[in-house]
Design an enzyme around this catalytic site. Sequence first.
Site, PDB file in Angstrom:
ATOM      1  CD  GLU A   1      35.906  28.445-116.843  1.00 39.27           C
ATOM      2  OE1 GLU A   1      35.404  27.555-117.545  1.00 39.27           O
ATOM      3  OE2 GLU A   1      36.089  29.607-117.269  1.00 39.27           O
TER       4      GLU A   1
ATOM      5  CG  ASP B   1      24.575  58.444-107.307  1.00 41.89           C
ATOM      6  OD1 ASP B   1      23.734  58.170-106.439  1.00 41.89           O
ATOM      7  OD2 ASP B   1      25.565  59.173-107.095  1.00 41.89           O
TER       8      ASP B   1
ATOM      9  CG  ASP C   1      24.862  51.934-110.042  1.00 38.59           C
ATOM     10  OD1 ASP C   1      24.055  52.475-110.835  1.00 38.59           O
ATOM     11  OD2 ASP C   1      25.993  52.402-109.811  1.00 38.59           O
TER      12      ASP C   1
ATOM     13  CB  ALA D   1       9.440  57.642-124.471  1.00 37.17           C
TER      14      ALA D   1
ATOM     15  N   GLY E   1      27.348  59.389-117.866  1.00 36.43           N
ATOM     16  CA  GLY E   1      27.746  58.433-118.894  1.00 36.43           C
ATOM     17  C   GLY E   1      26.583  58.049-119.789  1.00 36.43           C
TER      18      GLY E   1
ATOM     19  N   GLY F   1      31.954  48.457-114.020  1.00 41.01           N
ATOM     20  CA  GLY F   1      31.353  48.269-112.709  1.00 41.01           C
ATOM     21  C   GLY F   1      32.292  48.773-111.634  1.00 41.01           C
ATOM     22  NE  ARG F   2      33.427  55.128-110.007  1.00 46.74           N
ATOM     23  CZ  ARG F   2      32.602  55.644-110.895  1.00 46.74           C
ATOM     24  NH1 ARG F   2      32.842  55.496-112.189  1.00 46.74           N
ATOM     25  NH2 ARG F   2      31.517  56.312-110.545  1.00 46.74           N
TER      26      ARG F   2
ATOM     27  NE  ARG G   1      34.387  29.864-122.154  1.00 47.37           N
ATOM     28  CZ  ARG G   1      34.568  29.581-120.873  1.00 47.37           C
ATOM     29  NH1 ARG G   1      35.637  28.887-120.492  1.00 47.37           N
ATOM     30  NH2 ARG G   1      33.714  30.001-119.965  1.00 47.37           N
TER      31      ARG G   1
ATOM     32  CB  THR H   1      21.688  62.188-113.771  1.00 47.20           C
ATOM     33  OG1 THR H   1      22.728  61.923-114.711  1.00 47.20           O
ATOM     34  CG2 THR H   1      20.555  62.926-114.460  1.00 47.20           C
TER      35      THR H   1
ATOM     36  NE  ARG I   1      31.245  60.633-116.495  1.00 46.50           N
ATOM     37  CZ  ARG I   1      30.402  59.698-116.103  1.00 46.50           C
ATOM     38  NH1 ARG I   1      29.592  59.947-115.086  1.00 46.50           N
ATOM     39  NH2 ARG I   1      30.345  58.531-116.696  1.00 46.50           N
TER      40      ARG I   1
ATOM     41  CB  SER J   1      40.064  27.802-122.299  1.00 48.77           C
ATOM     42  OG  SER J   1      38.672  27.466-122.353  1.00 48.77           O
TER      43      SER J   1
ATOM     44  CB  THR K   1      23.470  54.090-115.195  1.00 50.74           C
ATOM     45  OG1 THR K   1      24.720  53.480-114.856  1.00 50.74           O
ATOM     46  CG2 THR K   1      22.422  53.632-114.199  1.00 50.74           C
TER      47      THR K   1
ATOM     48  CG  ASP L   1      27.738  51.068-113.710  1.00 49.81           C
ATOM     49  OD1 ASP L   1      28.314  50.292-114.501  1.00 49.81           O
ATOM     50  OD2 ASP L   1      28.220  52.157-113.369  1.00 49.81           O
TER      51      ASP L   1
END
Length: 323
Positions: free
Chosen positions: A188, A103, A130, A22, A11, A171-172, A155, A105, A72, A216, A126, A128
């Site tokens: 909330e 991950d 993670d 760079a 992704g 965020g799978r 909002r 990759t 991918r 709300s 990524t 994520d």
Amino acid sequence: MKKIAVLTSGGDAPGMNACIRAVVRTGLYYGLEMIGVRRGYDGLIDGDFIYMDSHSVSNIIQRGGTILKTSRSLRFKTKEGLLEAKKKAEEAGIEGFVMIGGDGTFRGAEAFHTASGIPCMGAPGTIDNDLYGTDYTIGYDTALNTVIDAVDKIRDTAASHNRLFFIEVMGRDAGYIALHGGIGAGAEEILIPETNTDIQELIKHLEEGWKRHKSSVIIIVAEGEKEGGAIEVAKKVKEKFDHYDTRVTIIGHMQRGGSPSCFDRVLASRLGVAATEGLLNGRKNESVGLVHNQLVYTPFAQARKHKLDVNEDLIRIGRMLSS
């Protein structure tokens, strides 16, 4: 080492172009010949290579996406694909690779090194956030700011119409975007894959807010949340709690796009330089990261396999401040 290549895989993430820039300019600084691989591992298998000079990476640090394109690759998971990629790299005289991605990759980089013997270094790209071995991944900060901007706008309309919004973010498998974005946006409730969602407790919290005349409610839901994501959670809540006009918004791939934040540009630049210098210093099969603002190297196997623990204090803070 005289010739190295750079590719982006998996992704896309804001800041990948800054990292490509760079890597290329660091290689040129050290007198290397620089190659760009288009379309990730699929492009490596097909030999889709381009020579890159300083001009080829001009005016890209501010651009989202990746100028090298990404994919991918299912073919790269096969023995035949790896061997064909090895053949193409050897024919082009490539002696090292910098792979930018997550991950998947890093799994591919490790498999390719095993099959070819060509040194590979990784830069974590990524949204994520993670991957083990770095406090931040390229693209995460920009994605967070995209979420905050979107939730702030939602909002406004939620308060105007007395509405309950379930907002789904990416965020799978990891809830970092939801957790940090939820706290930053004053949500909330924050529902993430790392914790179990108790629908009854959620409804109880909503009822308490209703009694306090909250105009709300914003609930941030990670797409990998265990109850099935924002749509399913909203359905279950609405069956037993319908005081608010309920809406569901899925922010989706907006989080992947856009001009990278200053933080991501600087992070990507630091990691791109460190990955390239790592190759020149004889490193291989490692990802470069930033931990406590210091550059560190982590073996691919550890970076991709080690599951990060969510910050329990942030969960506590989110619940406390939403009351």
